[in-house]
Design a protein around this motif. Structure first.
Motif, PDB file in Angstrom:
ATOM      1  N   PRO A   7       0.841  -1.190   0.000  1.00 18.18           N
ATOM      2  CA  PRO A   7       0.000   0.000   0.000  1.00 18.18           C
ATOM      3  C   PRO A   7       0.876   1.239   0.000  1.00 18.18           C
ATOM      4  O   PRO A   7       1.666   1.451   0.903  1.00 18.18           O
ATOM      5  CB  PRO A   7      -0.786  -0.110   1.311  1.00 18.18           C
ATOM      6  CG  PRO A   7      -0.668  -1.535   1.709  1.00 18.18           C
ATOM      7  CD  PRO A   7       0.655  -1.985   1.200  1.00 18.18           C
ATOM      8  N   THR A   9       1.129   5.643  -1.381  1.00 20.71           N
ATOM      9  CA  THR A   9       0.349   6.814  -1.736  1.00 20.71           C
ATOM     10  C   THR A   9      -0.014   6.787  -3.200  1.00 20.71           C
ATOM     11  O   THR A   9       0.764   6.354  -4.039  1.00 20.71           O
ATOM     12  CB  THR A   9       1.158   8.089  -1.432  1.00 20.71           C
ATOM     13  OG1 THR A   9       1.552   8.044  -0.061  1.00 20.71           O
ATOM     14  CG2 THR A   9       0.335   9.335  -1.690  1.00 20.71           C
ATOM     15  N   THR A  27      -5.996   9.718  -0.045  1.00 19.15           N
ATOM     16  CA  THR A  27      -4.877   8.818   0.240  1.00 19.15           C
ATOM     17  C   THR A  27      -4.965   8.195   1.625  1.00 19.15           C
ATOM     18  O   THR A  27      -4.100   7.419   1.995  1.00 19.15           O
ATOM     19  CB  THR A  27      -3.543   9.581   0.122  1.00 19.15           C
ATOM     20  OG1 THR A  27      -3.563  10.688   1.007  1.00 19.15           O
ATOM     21  CG2 THR A  27      -3.323  10.061  -1.301  1.00 19.15           C
ATOM     22  N   THR A  28      -5.969   8.538   2.410  1.00 20.77           N
ATOM     23  CA  THR A  28      -6.135   7.933   3.730  1.00 20.77           C
ATOM     24  C   THR A  28      -6.628   6.500   3.567  1.00 20.77           C
ATOM     25  O   THR A  28      -7.585   6.258   2.840  1.00 20.77           O
ATOM     26  CB  THR A  28      -7.142   8.730   4.580  1.00 20.77           C
ATOM     27  OG1 THR A  28      -6.697  10.066   4.696  1.00 20.77           O
ATOM     28  CG2 THR A  28      -7.276   8.113   5.967  1.00 20.77           C
ATOM     29  N   PRO A  29      -6.016   5.539   4.233  1.00 16.95           N
ATOM     30  CA  PRO A  29      -6.497   4.161   4.119  1.00 16.95           C
ATOM     31  C   PRO A  29      -7.957   4.041   4.559  1.00 16.95           C
ATOM     32  O   PRO A  29      -8.381   4.682   5.516  1.00 16.95           O
ATOM     33  CB  PRO A  29      -5.577   3.386   5.071  1.00 16.95           C
ATOM     34  CG  PRO A  29      -4.357   4.231   5.192  1.00 16.95           C
ATOM     35  CD  PRO A  29      -4.828   5.656   5.081  1.00 16.95           C
ATOM     36  N   GLU A  33      -6.203   5.997   9.308  1.00 18.23           N
ATOM     37  CA  GLU A  33      -4.802   6.207   8.958  1.00 18.23           C
ATOM     38  C   GLU A  33      -3.893   5.089   9.473  1.00 18.23           C
ATOM     39  O   GLU A  33      -2.996   4.615   8.766  1.00 18.23           O
ATOM     40  CB  GLU A  33      -4.333   7.549   9.531  1.00 18.23           C
ATOM     41  CG  GLU A  33      -2.919   7.944   9.124  1.00 18.23           C
ATOM     42  CD  GLU A  33      -2.815   8.310   7.656  1.00 18.23           C
ATOM     43  OE1 GLU A  33      -1.765   8.027   7.062  1.00 18.23           O
ATOM     44  OE2 GLU A  33      -3.789   8.882   7.122  1.00 18.23           O
ATOM     45  N   GLY A  36      -2.938   1.825   7.521  1.00 22.16           N
ATOM     46  CA  GLY A  36      -2.008   1.824   6.395  1.00 22.16           C
ATOM     47  C   GLY A  36      -0.658   1.254   6.754  1.00 22.16           C
ATOM     48  O   GLY A  36       0.189   1.077   5.887  1.00 22.16           O
ATOM     49  N   HIS A  74      -4.068  -3.567   4.967  1.00 20.73           N
ATOM     50  CA  HIS A  74      -4.398  -3.303   3.567  1.00 20.73           C
ATOM     51  C   HIS A  74      -3.388  -3.900   2.594  1.00 20.73           C
ATOM     52  O   HIS A  74      -3.416  -3.580   1.404  1.00 20.73           O
ATOM     53  CB  HIS A  74      -4.528  -1.800   3.332  1.00 20.73           C
ATOM     54  CG  HIS A  74      -5.825  -1.230   3.811  1.00 20.73           C
ATOM     55  ND1 HIS A  74      -7.026  -1.516   3.205  1.00 20.73           N
ATOM     56  CD2 HIS A  74      -6.101  -0.394   4.848  1.00 20.73           C
ATOM     57  CE1 HIS A  74      -8.003  -0.861   3.846  1.00 20.73           C
ATOM     58  NE2 HIS A  74      -7.470  -0.184   4.847  1.00 20.73           N
ATOM     59  N   GLN A 324       1.323   3.770   6.109  1.00 19.63           N
ATOM     60  CA  GLN A 324       1.438   4.018   4.682  1.00 19.63           C
ATOM     61  C   GLN A 324       0.049   3.944   4.074  1.00 19.63           C
ATOM     62  O   GLN A 324      -0.658   2.975   4.285  1.00 19.63           O
ATOM     63  CB  GLN A 324       2.337   2.968   4.014  1.00 19.63           C
ATOM     64  CG  GLN A 324       3.764   2.976   4.536  1.00 19.63           C
ATOM     65  CD  GLN A 324       4.564   1.869   3.885  1.00 19.63           C
ATOM     66  OE1 GLN A 324       4.016   0.937   3.311  1.00 19.63           O
ATOM     67  NE2 GLN A 324       5.872   1.972   3.964  1.00 19.63           N
ATOM     68  N   PRO A 325      -0.375   4.952   3.314  1.00 23.78           N
ATOM     69  CA  PRO A 325      -1.708   4.929   2.731  1.00 23.78           C
ATOM     70  C   PRO A 325      -1.837   3.889   1.634  1.00 23.78           C
ATOM     71  O   PRO A 325      -0.832   3.451   1.081  1.00 23.78           O
ATOM     72  CB  PRO A 325      -1.880   6.348   2.154  1.00 23.78           C
ATOM     73  CG  PRO A 325      -0.704   7.127   2.608  1.00 23.78           C
ATOM     74  CD  PRO A 325       0.352   6.170   3.040  1.00 23.78           C
ATOM     75  N   PRO A 326      -3.080   3.455   1.320  1.00 21.54           N
ATOM     76  CA  PRO A 326      -3.277   2.430   0.312  1.00 21.54           C
ATOM     77  C   PRO A 326      -3.135   2.976  -1.095  1.00 21.54           C
ATOM     78  O   PRO A 326      -3.012   4.170  -1.315  1.00 21.54           O
ATOM     79  CB  PRO A 326      -4.714   1.970   0.565  1.00 21.54           C
ATOM     80  CG  PRO A 326      -5.376   3.183   1.079  1.00 21.54           C
ATOM     81  CD  PRO A 326      -4.338   3.915   1.887  1.00 21.54           C
ATOM     82  N   THR A 341       6.993   5.517  -1.999  1.00 23.01           N
ATOM     83  CA  THR A 341       5.869   6.426  -1.813  1.00 23.01           C
ATOM     84  C   THR A 341       6.078   7.674  -2.642  1.00 23.01           C
ATOM     85  O   THR A 341       7.139   8.282  -2.604  1.00 23.01           O
ATOM     86  CB  THR A 341       5.735   6.804  -0.339  1.00 23.01           C
ATOM     87  OG1 THR A 341       5.561   5.615   0.412  1.00 23.01           O
ATOM     88  CG2 THR A 341       4.568   7.743  -0.121  1.00 23.01           C
TER      89      THR A 341
END
Length: 371
Positions: A7, A9, A27-29, A33, A36, A74, A324-326, A341
């Motif tokens: 996952p 950005t 970009t928020t899972p 948050e 992520g 995720h 880390q965002p999905p 990222t």
């Protein structure tokens, strides 16, 4: 090496071709948050969950939707037969369970686990759903998909259902979960799909049935549920397990005690996971209502066309390492563990070509999966 889609950005911003304007994609899972993170996410003030050999897992309260703990929630992995939960959830409302069909030769000849369908026998749709969820029949999965109109139509329906549920890590390529390039799900999505399935009485009945008579060309034979925790773990309702040589072990299951239901999903587990799943469920029951959740199992969107609504991060959580965002679905198949990222880009219509060139230039080659 085995492949995991990390996952990261979102790389490419969404662009309106009609108006020439652009906006940054969320970009928020989904669910918060903290979800992520690729590491363990657990609440403060309570004992940490038991150590798990699963590469990815989620423990959540079905009633409230609270995610109690997670590890790489995720992370996108091959789902194996746990994908049959999405098949069932998608097709149960579409097919009359009392309808009788004769399966095609194509359905009867599916590779892998099979319930033993015959072109000479007639089956009720509910027989096929029992075979799907109890015996993990790949032949039953194909027969149901073909009864829905066609395999292609069923895949469209399954992926639309995943989007409706906000299971955005899930890409269905087969109704059975047999490995296919581009197919993926996540521990978060499996918990989300199971939670939705538990609200359907037929889904719940199929997954909790231990044994059943199954039609044969002449008479019947008995089939049994592959979930080894049914009858062994207190309050176990069921759901689904899966395994392939590429996916390794996967499982999503739910149990109810004292009026509360906990769901656990695990992915990419090498070896037998049954004992460990029981310990994760025990932990979930022990901390439920005693600690701040680390995230949420989100509700389905009211309209299939509505945009996903990411959740807010939860207070009082321990995250290892940084979240880390999905990833956007459109870039999912292009990512590997070597991906980095990249910040979200906001552009006008005139820079579209430049963005495409940038995306092309930084793509990483895809790693090969280990058998």
């Amino acid at each position: 090496m085995w492949t995991k889609i990390v996952p990261v950005t979102a790389l490419i911003a969404s662009v309106s071709l009609t108006g020439g304007t652009a906006y940054a994609a969320p970009t928020t899972p989904v669910g918060g948050e903290a979800l992520g993170s690729r590491g363990l996410v657990s609440p403060e003030g309570v004992q940490k969950p038991p150590k798990s050999q699963a590469t990815s897992y989620v423990i959540a309260d079905v009633t409230t939707g609270d995610v109690l703990a997670a590890k790489d929630a995720h992370g996108r992995y091959l789902p194996a037969s746990t994908l049959k939960t999405l098949t069932a959830l998608t097709l149960i409302p579409k097919l009359d369970k009392s309808r009788k069909i004769r399966p095609s030769r194509n359905a009867c000849n599916q590779e892998g686990t099979a319930v033993g369908l015959s072109v000479k026998a007639t089956y009720k749709i509910e027989d096929l759903f029992r075979a799907l969820m109890m015996s993990s029949g790949n032949d039953a999965a194909m027969a149901l998909a073909e009864t829905n109109g066609s395999l292609a139509q069923t895949m469209r329906d399954m992926n639309a259902e995943a989007k409706r549920l906000q299971a955005l890590d899930t890409v269905a390529k087969t109704p059975s979960g047999l490995d296919k390039p581009g197919q993926s799900s996540s521990a978060y999505d499996l918990a989300l799909i199971a939670r939705a399935g538990l609200t359907n009485p037929d889904f719940r009945r199929y997954i909790s049935t231990k044994t059943a008579k199954f039609p044969a060309p002449k008479g019947y034979y008995e089939i049994s549920n592959h979930n080894k925790l049914l009858g062994r773990y207190k309050g176990m309702i069921g759901v689904k397990n899966g395994w392939t040589s590429k996916a390794l072990g996967s499982f999503v299951g739910a149990a109810t005690r004292d009026g509360h239901t906990i769901v656990v999903s695990v992915m990419r587990y090498e070896g037998s996971f049954w004992e460990e799943v029981g310990k994760l469920l025990d932990w979930g029951f022990s901390v439920r209502g005693k600690a701040a959740p680390v995230g949420k199992l989100v509700d389905p969107v009211p309209d299939a066309q509505a945009a996903p609504r990411p959740g807010a991060s939860a207070p009082g959580t321990q995250v290892t390492p940084a979240a880390q965002p999905p990833l956007l679905d459109t870039a999912a198949s292009k990512q590997s563990d070597s991906s980095r990222t990249v910040g979200t880009v906001v552009i006008g219509g005139g820079l579209l070509f430049g963005l495409i060139w940038l995306g092309y230039g930084i793509r990483r080659r895809r790693s090969r999966s280990r058998l």
